[in-house]
Design a protein around this motif. Structure first.
Motif, short mmCIF file in Angstrom:
data_model
loop_
_atom_site.label_atom_id
_atom_site.label_comp_id
_atom_site.label_asym_id
_atom_site.label_seq_id
_atom_site.Cartn_x
_atom_site.Cartn_y
_atom_site.Cartn_z
N UNK A 391 0.83 -1.20 0.00
CA UNK A 391 0.00 0.00 0.00
C UNK A 391 0.87 1.25 0.00
N UNK A 392 0.28 2.33 -0.47
CA UNK A 392 0.98 3.62 -0.50
C UNK A 392 1.18 4.15 0.92
N UNK A 393 2.21 4.96 1.06
CA UNK A 393 2.44 5.65 2.32
C UNK A 393 2.81 7.09 1.99
N UNK A 394 2.00 8.03 2.42
CA UNK A 394 2.19 9.44 2.03
C UNK A 394 3.56 9.96 2.46
N UNK A 395 3.99 9.61 3.65
CA UNK A 395 5.27 10.12 4.15
C UNK A 395 6.38 9.08 4.10
N UNK A 396 6.09 7.89 3.61
CA UNK A 396 7.13 6.88 3.50
C UNK A 396 7.34 6.05 4.74
N UNK A 397 6.58 6.32 5.81
CA UNK A 397 6.80 5.58 7.06
C UNK A 397 5.54 4.87 7.54
N UNK A 398 4.39 5.54 7.46
CA UNK A 398 3.14 4.92 7.91
C UNK A 398 2.10 5.04 6.81
N UNK A 399 1.13 4.15 6.84
CA UNK A 399 0.05 4.16 5.83
C UNK A 399 -1.03 5.13 6.29
N UNK A 400 -1.24 6.15 5.49
CA UNK A 400 -2.23 7.17 5.79
C UNK A 400 -3.64 6.58 5.69
N UNK A 401 -4.51 6.96 6.62
CA UNK A 401 -5.87 6.40 6.65
C UNK A 401 -6.65 6.74 5.39
N UNK A 402 -6.51 7.96 4.90
CA UNK A 402 -7.25 8.36 3.71
C UNK A 402 -6.78 7.58 2.48
#
Length: 588
Positions: A391-402
């Motif tokens: 899955x994508x991760x907006x900041x590269x560390x955690x998966x964003x809920x949206x």
């Protein structure tokens, strides 16, 4: 089955002159390889029967068969008494359940429970861990409500502290007046962006100071950004107008962003608490504890509690300069919440990394003599892992809920279109269906596992229409609704047969468990019980549907009964999934 318990007590009294209570009787569901519906564990009775388990079981079985009309037969396997309940009993159970409005849900018991969940920080968006927390908290609240309690859903927002100031300071320095409107970003994503910028710039300053010869720990303390953020926090606590206005503006962005995510997740709250309003609470409790001798003051004026006798350690509750530590405000907030709502129980939905904190918190409140402390419960849950790169991760560390929600809906679209199931849907109907399937898959996958367990979430696996998934349950519901629509029957309610076959009986038995499943799930704060029950019910219905003609049945009364039985199954699937926050589509 209370009547079996009571008659077993009577059997033991009659046969062995021994008086027992209901808690002495253990009933189990009979294992599938043996004939029977319920098994009585008779081994504890041998101490006064003075006979082998087999003989004891045989004697009790004969007594029950002679004295209970609902018992058709029994058998004894290795000392276990397996009881066969007569079909007439199950037909009556079906009749009662089908005519009960809101079947499965208990009437009000007059008790009140608070469920606190979500508890986000206002310096970044919600992520995958928050998703499990929110879904778990919401579902537990729904289940407790269905079990007859009045429920208050609360959210304690961490909206102050050094981490909040980091985002504020970075926006001041690098933001050039950027807003959610000018950037096109959700407010929580915009503020999270500046939290990341702060971290990057802070690390640059640390590296520069280290290059000048400072040790890393010293460089971290002397970096201008961290000093300025500490000064900003001090100004905030002193009520500096400019800082407070900046804080209010950026927090309002975050709350607007959170509300979009909460709405998309399908969760809500009855009451918000804010740490900016509660961080000074608890100092009165410290004084109360000192007066009672629960706390003690050290020579440096700091206040502690000694929990070594309880297998823990000494715990700081007030610093030497008189400022609070985290547990101080938690003590005060716990009392504030109880004063506000006078609830019988309070459930904290927080990850298992806080197990020790809550053990200490509840113990201190108990030692302080707070009568309501016994009703506090920490619903501890494990982490959620993802297959690498899934899955994508907006900041590269955690998966964003949206991002997670968007990808789940897109995955649902791909799976559904590949199966060719929506060719006759309008575009609006497709969008709504993909949303229900995607969110249903996510919620079911996260809730079907015991909260205490760490779990692996695979988006593709969660949307398998034939697997142990939410979409399988949704599809079963839609199948039933399709059958009922095609029948063009409107008058099948209240149809009760004189006889039933094995498949009908098994489905009636599964439906009959629904109220007990809810009660047990509420008592144990465990939505997994409901989730797994719904899967077994859906699986059982599909077997029934495959092996028993409904619309093509030439016996009109039997057709109506099977439609009525199908309709009750759909109602239970609908009610049960609602407890998990899952919507079921009328067609798929």
């Amino acid at each position: 089955m209370e009547f079996i318990i009571q008659k077993t007590l009577e059997a033991v009294q009659t046969l062995y002159n021994q008086t027992l209570t209901s808690s002495d009787i253990t009933l189990q569901e009979t294992r599938k390889e043996f004939e029977g519906d319920v098994t009585v564990v008779v081994f504890p009775f041998t101490r006064f029967s003075k006979k082998s388990p087999d003989v004891t079981a045989q004697e009790i079985g004969e007594f029950l068969k002679q004295n209970v009309t609902e018992i058709a037969d029994f058998n004894v396997i290795k000392g276990f008494l397996n009881i066969v309940i007569d079909d007439s009993y199950w037909i009556n159970r079906y009749k009662t359940n089908a005519s009960t409005s809101n079947f499965g849900f208990a009437p009000s018991n007059g008790k009140k429970v608070m469920v606190e969940y979500s508890s986000p920080n206002t310096n970044k968006p919600l992520h995958l861990g928050h998703v499990r927390n929110n879904l778990l908290g919401y579902s537990v609240a729904q289940i407790i409500g269905a079990a007859g309690y009045e429920v208050i859903k609360t959210n304690l927002v961490n909206d102050r502290g050094i981490h909040i100031c980091k985002s504020m300071l970075a926006w001041q320095k690098f933001g050039n007046g950027e807003t959610p409107e000018s950037s096109g970003l959700k407010g929580d994503h915009l503020v999270g962006k500046y939290y990341v910028i702060f971290d990057k710039e802070y690390k640059k300053q640390i590296d520069e100071l280290k290059a000048q010869g400072l040790a890393e720990d010293e460089a971290k303390k002397q970096a201008p950004l961290i000093i300025e953020s500490q000064q900003m926090l001090q100004k905030w606590e002193e009520g500096d107008t400019a800082v407070i206005e900046l804080w209010k503006m950026m927090n309002s962005w975050v709350y607007a962003g959170f509300n979009v995510t909460y709405n998309n997740l399908g969760v809500n709250f009855d009451k918000y608490y804010y740490e900016s309003n509660t961080y000074l609470l608890g100092k009165d409790i410290i004084e109360e504890g000192l007066a009672k001798g629960v706390f003690f003051r050290k020579p440096d004026s700091s206040v502690w509690i000694d929990l070594t006798a309880d297998g823990l350690d000494e715990k700081l509750v007030l610093r030497s300069d008189g400022t609070s530590v985290y547990i101080t405000q938690d003590l005060g907030t716990a009392e504030l919440k109880h004063d506000d709502f006078q609830m019988d129980k309070s459930v904290y939905v927080v990850g298992n990394e806080q197990d020790y904190h809550f053990k200490v918190l509840f113990l201190i409140l108990d030692k302080l003599g707070k009568s309501w402390a016994k009703g506090l419960y920490h619903l501890s849950y494990g982490m959620v892992d993802l297959p690498s790169g899934k899955m994508k991760s907006r900041e590269g560390t955690v998966v964003d809920a949206d991002d997670l929600l968007d990808e789940m809906i897109d995955t649902a679209r791909q799976h559904t279109e590949d199966l060719g199931k929506v060719d006759d849907f309008t575009e609006e109907e497709k969008i709504e269906l993909f949303r229900k399937i995607g969110l249903g898959a996510l919620k079911y996958h996260l809730l079907k596992v015991d909260p205490k367990k760490r779990l692996m979430f695979d988006p593709n696996e969660s949307i398998d229409f034939q697997g142990h998934t939410g979409p399988f349950i949704q599809y079963t519901y839609a199948r039933i609704k399709s059958v009922i629509r095609k029948s063009e029957q409107a008058d099948f309610a209240g149809i009760v047969p004189e006889t039933i076959n094995k498949d009908e009986r098994e489905l009636i038995q599964q439906l009959d468990k629904f109220p007990t499943i809810i009660a047990d799930a509420a008592e144990n704060y465990n939505p997994a019980s409901v989730a797994n029950y719904l899967y077994e019910l859906a699986k059982g219905y599909n077997k029934f549907y495959h092996d028993n003609p409904i619309l093509k049945n030439e016996d009109e009364e039997l057709k109506k009964f099977r439609l009525a039985l199908s309709s009750l199954t759909a109602d239970v699937l609908n009610r049960g999934t609602s407890l998990l926050g899952i919507e079921v589509p009328e067609r798929m």
